[in-house]
Write a protein that holds these residues in place. Sequence first.
Motif, PDB file in Angstrom:
ATOM      1  N   VAL A   1      -2.553  28.921 121.354  1.00 41.02           N
ATOM      2  CA  VAL A   1      -3.644  28.696 122.300  1.00 41.02           C
ATOM      3  C   VAL A   1      -3.105  28.099 123.602  1.00 41.02           C
ATOM      4  O   VAL A   1      -3.543  28.470 124.693  1.00 41.02           O
TER       5      VAL A   1
ATOM      6  N   LEU B   1      -1.832  30.875 125.586  1.00 39.49           N
ATOM      7  CA  LEU B   1      -2.965  31.631 126.136  1.00 39.49           C
ATOM      8  C   LEU B   1      -3.528  30.917 127.366  1.00 39.49           C
ATOM      9  O   LEU B   1      -3.793  31.541 128.398  1.00 39.49           O
ATOM     10  N   LEU B   2      -3.678  29.620 127.234  1.00 39.54           N
ATOM     11  CA  LEU B   2      -4.309  28.850 128.309  1.00 39.54           C
ATOM     12  C   LEU B   2      -3.344  28.591 129.463  1.00 39.54           C
ATOM     13  O   LEU B   2      -3.733  28.055 130.487  1.00 39.54           O
TER      14      LEU B   2
ATOM     15  N   ARG C   1      -8.627  33.294 135.502  1.00 33.20           N
ATOM     16  CA  ARG C   1      -9.729  32.455 135.933  1.00 33.20           C
ATOM     17  C   ARG C   1     -10.293  31.664 134.758  1.00 33.20           C
ATOM     18  O   ARG C   1     -10.213  32.086 133.612  1.00 33.20           O
TER      19      ARG C   1
ATOM     20  N   GLN D   1      -9.520  28.926 133.304  1.00 36.50           N
ATOM     21  CA  GLN D   1      -8.679  28.273 132.311  1.00 36.50           C
ATOM     22  C   GLN D   1      -9.064  26.800 132.102  1.00 36.50           C
ATOM     23  O   GLN D   1      -8.982  26.281 130.999  1.00 36.50           O
ATOM     24  N   GLY D   2      -9.481  26.155 133.190  1.00 37.90           N
ATOM     25  CA  GLY D   2      -9.888  24.754 133.068  1.00 37.90           C
ATOM     26  C   GLY D   2     -11.037  24.609 132.096  1.00 37.90           C
ATOM     27  O   GLY D   2     -11.039  23.728 131.234  1.00 37.90           O
ATOM     28  N   ALA D   3     -12.001  25.509 132.203  1.00 43.08           N
ATOM     29  CA  ALA D   3     -13.158  25.469 131.312  1.00 43.08           C
ATOM     30  C   ALA D   3     -12.713  25.723 129.880  1.00 43.08           C
ATOM     31  O   ALA D   3     -13.114  25.013 128.954  1.00 43.08           O
ATOM     32  N   TYR D   4     -11.855  26.713 129.692  1.00 41.43           N
ATOM     33  CA  TYR D   4     -11.395  27.009 128.332  1.00 41.43           C
ATOM     34  C   TYR D   4     -10.641  25.826 127.738  1.00 41.43           C
ATOM     35  O   TYR D   4     -10.811  25.482 126.573  1.00 41.43           O
ATOM     36  N   ARG D   5      -9.800  25.218 128.569  1.00 44.51           N
ATOM     37  CA  ARG D   5      -9.036  24.074 128.063  1.00 44.51           C
ATOM     38  C   ARG D   5      -9.982  22.985 127.562  1.00 44.51           C
ATOM     39  O   ARG D   5      -9.791  22.416 126.501  1.00 44.51           O
ATOM     40  N   SER D   6     -11.025  22.729 128.363  1.00 44.66           N
ATOM     41  CA  SER D   6     -11.972  21.687 127.975  1.00 44.66           C
ATOM     42  C   SER D   6     -12.701  22.070 126.685  1.00 44.66           C
ATOM     43  O   SER D   6     -12.903  21.240 125.803  1.00 44.66           O
ATOM     44  N   ILE D   7     -13.072  23.346 126.602  1.00 46.11           N
ATOM     45  CA  ILE D   7     -13.804  23.777 125.415  1.00 46.11           C
ATOM     46  C   ILE D   7     -12.921  23.660 124.174  1.00 46.11           C
ATOM     47  O   ILE D   7     -13.342  23.163 123.141  1.00 46.11           O
ATOM     48  N   PHE D   8     -11.673  24.083 124.303  1.00 42.61           N
ATOM     49  CA  PHE D   8     -10.799  24.064 123.136  1.00 42.61           C
ATOM     50  C   PHE D   8     -10.395  22.645 122.748  1.00 42.61           C
ATOM     51  O   PHE D   8      -9.961  22.396 121.644  1.00 42.61           O
ATOM     52  N   TYR D   9     -10.537  21.745 123.688  1.00 42.84           N
ATOM     53  CA  TYR D   9     -10.211  20.376 123.334  1.00 42.84           C
ATOM     54  C   TYR D   9     -11.407  19.650 122.716  1.00 42.84           C
ATOM     55  O   TYR D   9     -11.242  18.661 122.017  1.00 42.84           O
ATOM     56  N   ALA D  10     -12.600  20.183 122.968  1.00 44.49           N
ATOM     57  CA  ALA D  10     -13.823  19.512 122.508  1.00 44.49           C
ATOM     58  C   ALA D  10     -13.792  19.130 121.019  1.00 44.49           C
ATOM     59  O   ALA D  10     -14.198  18.021 120.661  1.00 44.49           O
TER      60      ALA D  10
END
Lengths: 314, 440, 314
Positions: free
Chosen positions: A107, A110-111, A116, A118-127
Amino acid sequence: MTTLTRDAAPSSAPAKRARRWKPSEVRAGYAFLTPWLLGFFLLTAGPMIASLYLAFTDYNLFTDPQWVGFDNFTQLFQDPRFLQSAKVTAIYVLVGTPVKLVAALAVAMLLNMKHRGQGAYRSIFYAPSLIGASVSIAIVWKAMFIDDGIVDTVGQFFGMQAGGWVGNPDMTMPMMILLAVWQFGAPMVIFLAGLKQVPAELYEAASVDGAGPVRKFLRITLPMLSPVIFFNLLLETIAAFQVFSSAFIISGGSGGPAGSTLFYTLYLYIRGFNDFRMGYASAMAWVLVIVVGVITAIFFKTSKSWVHYSGDAR
Amino acid sequence: MKTRNKLTMALGVTTVFALALSGCSSSDDSGSGGDAAAVSTDEDITISLAWWGNDDRAAKYEQAVDLFEKAHPNITVQTQFQAWDDYWTARNTEAAGKALPDVMQMDLSYLRQYAATGQLGDLSAQEGVNLDVSGLDESLLESGAIDGKQYAIPTSTNTLALFYNADITDALGMEPPADGYTWDEFDQWFLDVAKAGASEDPAVYGGADYAVTFWFFLQWFMQSGEQPFTEDGQLNFTQDDMKEWLNSTADLRDAKAVYPVEKAKQLEPLTGFTTNEAAAEVSWDNFLAGYVADSGTENIEMLPIPAGDDGQQHLFYKPSMLLAPSSSSEHPDAAAALIDFLINDPEVGTIFGTSKGVPAVAAQRDAMDVEAGSIDEKVVAYEDSVADIVTESAPIPVQGFGAIEAEFKRLGEELQYGNITVDEFVEQWWANAEQNIPQS
Amino acid sequence: MTENTIAVEHVGAQHLITEPPVRDTGAAATLRRSARRRKGLKGLGFHAFVLALTVVILYPAVWMFLSAFKPSSDIIGEVNPIPTDWTLDNFTKALSGIGGVSFWTFFGNSLILAVLSVIGIVLSATVSAYAFSRIEFPGRNIWFGLMIGTLLLPFHVVIIPQYIIFNNLGMVNTFWPLLLGKFLASEAFFVFLMVQFMRNLPRELDEAARIDGAGHVRIFRSIMLPLMRPPIITASIFAFIWSWNDFLGPLLYLKKPDLYSLPIALRLYVDQTSVSDYGAQMAMAVLALVPVLLFFIVFQRYIVDGVATQGLKG
């Protein structure tokens, strides 16, 4: 450029030089180390030694410890629940840790791609890692794994007849491992930070040389990331041996159902704080120290051949 | 402590740690027993009070402590509160550091553990000085005493009851167990409910396997007219007693007429009863408020537990909660005054209602503001209705009770999963008890 | 090597390190844009995959969030994440505080502890890591081994000795027991993390600065700290979140309700011995997540953005 590429490729450890210590270096070293030394001697060393002493005593928290020699240790290896907890923990370490680390690395890569959002995905995957430490996780996680919960529903779609995993002693270990893997955020973030340390020029140069993605991964990413991989591997392994909170919260502190989530430190805690046998718990703790210590030593020994520090190899 | 000091020195432990331990060994039991003087009215005193409970109890304690501080303007009470599990983690750690709060809520199952190891102060000398215990029933007061020393004062009582969900029995067209029902009749009722409820979705059961709860075993044993623990803190029942009890629900387990353990594990901390999939549950009477809140129905009714062979229930009032002073308290007089206020003051009774159990002192019971149809009313009515069949005094648990109770629960789970037999249960439990109960 | 030399020449002025990377020229940007269009399909695949992963990973989080809007008796054992009766009561109750202590007091305490933990850990861990990774002095390896050793002991057996120390120092009911260790680098995880990253920074950096006449303090401040931004941010995130969720430390050391942190308050809604309010607990858990989530969202980009290592290396 050339020097760095050489560093990134496997190279032998620097030869040990017999040397005199420079007084200024020694002074600087100890000056920089002062906070840690203070912390070690004031806060850490004493309690550690105390726990080692307590391992050889009968100590119920309320009255003075009584010296019993190796009694706690001999009892340990005849205690079926101790052996159960060792088995449960071993499975968790052997299966959970590699799966979690591979997921985290995949992951993170991937990140780390240029896309585009990526910041949002990083936050989601860290949640999940944020929620995972909350006391509410017990209710949330169980809700996923009860009869007709989402996991059961998906499982039934694929013809699985496990029912709710929570109440099935055969399925609670997979459930706990999934919980651990779900919280891959911490190693993922560390991998991400490590990936950022890899100079982009290396990849550019490799592209010029006509290297494909696999070759880049094997020749650049892995070696450059090796200190971070080593860190995550070691720390996640140690953490898995010591896993406590999730098992404590999910099983309500009992290690159930039927002992299937009786992790090592959970049993240790039960012994120390519920049964008031802190001597026994300390003995358990030091057995774990020895086992994990040996594994850690092996990790460090083998790391010399596959972990490369750009700042070391000269 | 001597040995530890010597050893830590020998190991060359850091000064701070050595200091910590010497500090630990020098603090001896003060304040226990001795003379009591009327609590000072001019000296500024701060005492600490610790209790377990929820947000609701926090609000009530806050009011009660305000009243106390008004009555004793020179005393400040520093309260602290934790949830049940956390409460004991914190107290046990403090006990090891000889730093327990001046006054703490105490549970019967921990009483001997704390008293026998010198953690609690003796209130005997305070009686008639700062502490009035005349409002307490003699046998109830004794449940806070060990070897003639009064270590804790019960604040309130509870007793066992059978709760049943009238919505469920009505829907199934079932009657609740009849007056004076026996254990056998109770088991038959379980079978009947399970049969009638099998067609429901989800299936409805009579209830969970009650045999795997330690307190119910103790209550059943007391129906033979004996106390489960001896005066000197040993077991008074035999392995055969326990086998007989555990085998009594074997038929229910075999017929799968009890709420399945697989499902029960999924619902923890709720139970089949509170998710409206089981008709009945045996428990302490002050759990009614929780049952109503969790199940979402008001129609939870209460009956006495099944009767023993002699047709009697042999119920006992268990102190649902006690208040105990720490032996290391610097203000034993003020601590006793606070306990006195909390158990006797009528206004405190109004504030708490039955949320801690039914108040032990009549003045507090009478002061309760019991609304018609309220939960308080139901609980008080139940305790009134069983007053005649409460014939035993509460057992005083042995040292290590927490551990043997937890082991009973754990083995009960294994039994329900079919991993062990009743004989193995008893054998393993006994081995554990021998380790955990100090020999006298 | 050329760029490296330039970098070193600039160390004195401390310019290059913080200088932004070279901007794309207009032509390069156009080229990149067309390249991106070619990569469009690949991007679509990426987003489809990551979005699918997001759904799986976020499902429990969504379940948790929505549960906070359910009546308390509808939470446990409920499979459906969507509330049938929407309610805000849980939030009203969670925000109303406990025992006369306001929600915001708990919140403020948690925040103070978390912020000070971040500061303490970042300061102490980087300083210690510098000693371990950049200075050669006698005993270094022994101290390093001991530091790793402190990771191995399950913390449950040191709870009591540590409590006795802090109690005798009169620090119970202050934040000190929870913070002192952070400022004294007692958490080996963070020191080791920093060591792994610092060792991986090219040695030319400090060697060249040395030639320039810089001492260790200056090298640490002007070269190491700026280059360590990704691991520092990573460590900050962990330090914040772990402190935010820490439960045992506050339980043992904070006895006054005015000093309680959120996790202690959270657990008070569920009382096995009387009435439990799972809804209020869920609501408070959701509210407690907001700051950590914000913290992560704000800082995660610094893990991956704008570090000038690329400019320095190669």
